[in-house]
Design a protein around this motif. Sequence first.
Motif, PDB file in Angstrom:
ATOM      1  N   ASP A  20      -2.278   5.078  10.279  1.00 35.09           N
ATOM      2  CA  ASP A  20      -3.508   4.560   9.588  1.00 35.09           C
ATOM      3  C   ASP A  20      -3.410   3.354   8.635  1.00 35.09           C
ATOM      4  O   ASP A  20      -3.875   2.372   8.882  1.00 35.09           O
ATOM      5  N   ARG A  52      -3.040   0.177  10.929  1.00 31.44           N
ATOM      6  CA  ARG A  52      -4.431  -0.196  11.501  1.00 31.44           C
ATOM      7  C   ARG A  52      -5.037  -0.909  10.580  1.00 31.44           C
ATOM      8  O   ARG A  52      -5.787  -1.864  11.013  1.00 31.44           O
ATOM      9  N   LYS A  53      -5.139  -0.491   9.424  1.00 29.79           N
ATOM     10  CA  LYS A  53      -5.772  -1.282   8.400  1.00 29.79           C
ATOM     11  C   LYS A  53      -5.487  -2.613   7.861  1.00 29.79           C
ATOM     12  O   LYS A  53      -6.329  -3.703   7.693  1.00 29.79           O
ATOM     13  N   GLN A  54      -4.097  -2.994   8.332  1.00 34.19           N
ATOM     14  CA  GLN A  54      -3.667  -4.361   8.302  1.00 34.19           C
ATOM     15  C   GLN A  54      -3.795  -5.168   9.446  1.00 34.19           C
ATOM     16  O   GLN A  54      -3.011  -6.250   9.717  1.00 34.19           O
ATOM     17  N   GLU A 111       0.752  -1.221  -0.127  1.00 33.92           N
ATOM     18  CA  GLU A 111      -0.168  -0.064   0.103  1.00 33.92           C
ATOM     19  C   GLU A 111       1.039   1.254   0.165  1.00 33.92           C
ATOM     20  O   GLU A 111       0.871   2.344  -0.572  1.00 33.92           O
TER      21      GLU A 111
END
Length: 222
Positions: free
Chosen positions: A187, A190-192, A93
């Motif tokens: 962020d 956190r998404k992972q 990402e």
Amino acid sequence: MKKIYTLIFVLVAIAGQAQYKYGLKVTNLQEYKHSVKLNPNKELIDLEKFIPGIVLDIRYATTNNFTGEKIYDLAKAYARKPVAEALKRAQAELQKQGLGIKVYDAYRPYKATVRFYEVYKDTTYVASPYRGSRHNRGCAIDMTLINLKTGEELKMPTGYDSFQKEAWPSTPVKDPEARKNRALIIDVMRKQGFKVNGSEWWHYDFTGWKNYEVLDIDFEQL
């Protein structure tokens, strides 16, 4: 007969668990290998080999750390398989934005946690040897972000291992660039499935860490 052999192995494993002066039983190499056979997700993965383009700056393999001592003999970074997979997704990402991950530390043998505590006993910043660290479970990553073109670290509120309140992710940041970069790394992680540590913007715990044992295995054994 198979059940008898299994029982014997379990009893030997329990008896063989390292008993330290802080009372915590930890998993040794033999027990770790057996656990991986039962559950492949418990394997410790070499992050440098597994994640293309990841950069290592393993401070505890040098004297450039808060102890002033060389703690590791090898500059390596390992994490449990699901943790490594999640970090790989985070790297992918970030690459879309021209950024990458630099790892300061990942899996950490329990003996290192003991040493950290004996050097600096404030458990706001070092893990208690009575419980062990999430690093000891192979479920924590110390990291920052880098610019892929220049290789330079992005500006953050503090440097690594800063034992100051400015390092807390909840502390207001006046510098807009550092504030933006801190928000970005938190962020993305956190998404992972990672949660930032309350006193260290660089420290990320995998949410499934409770499923993994505290280990005391040297990098050379892996």
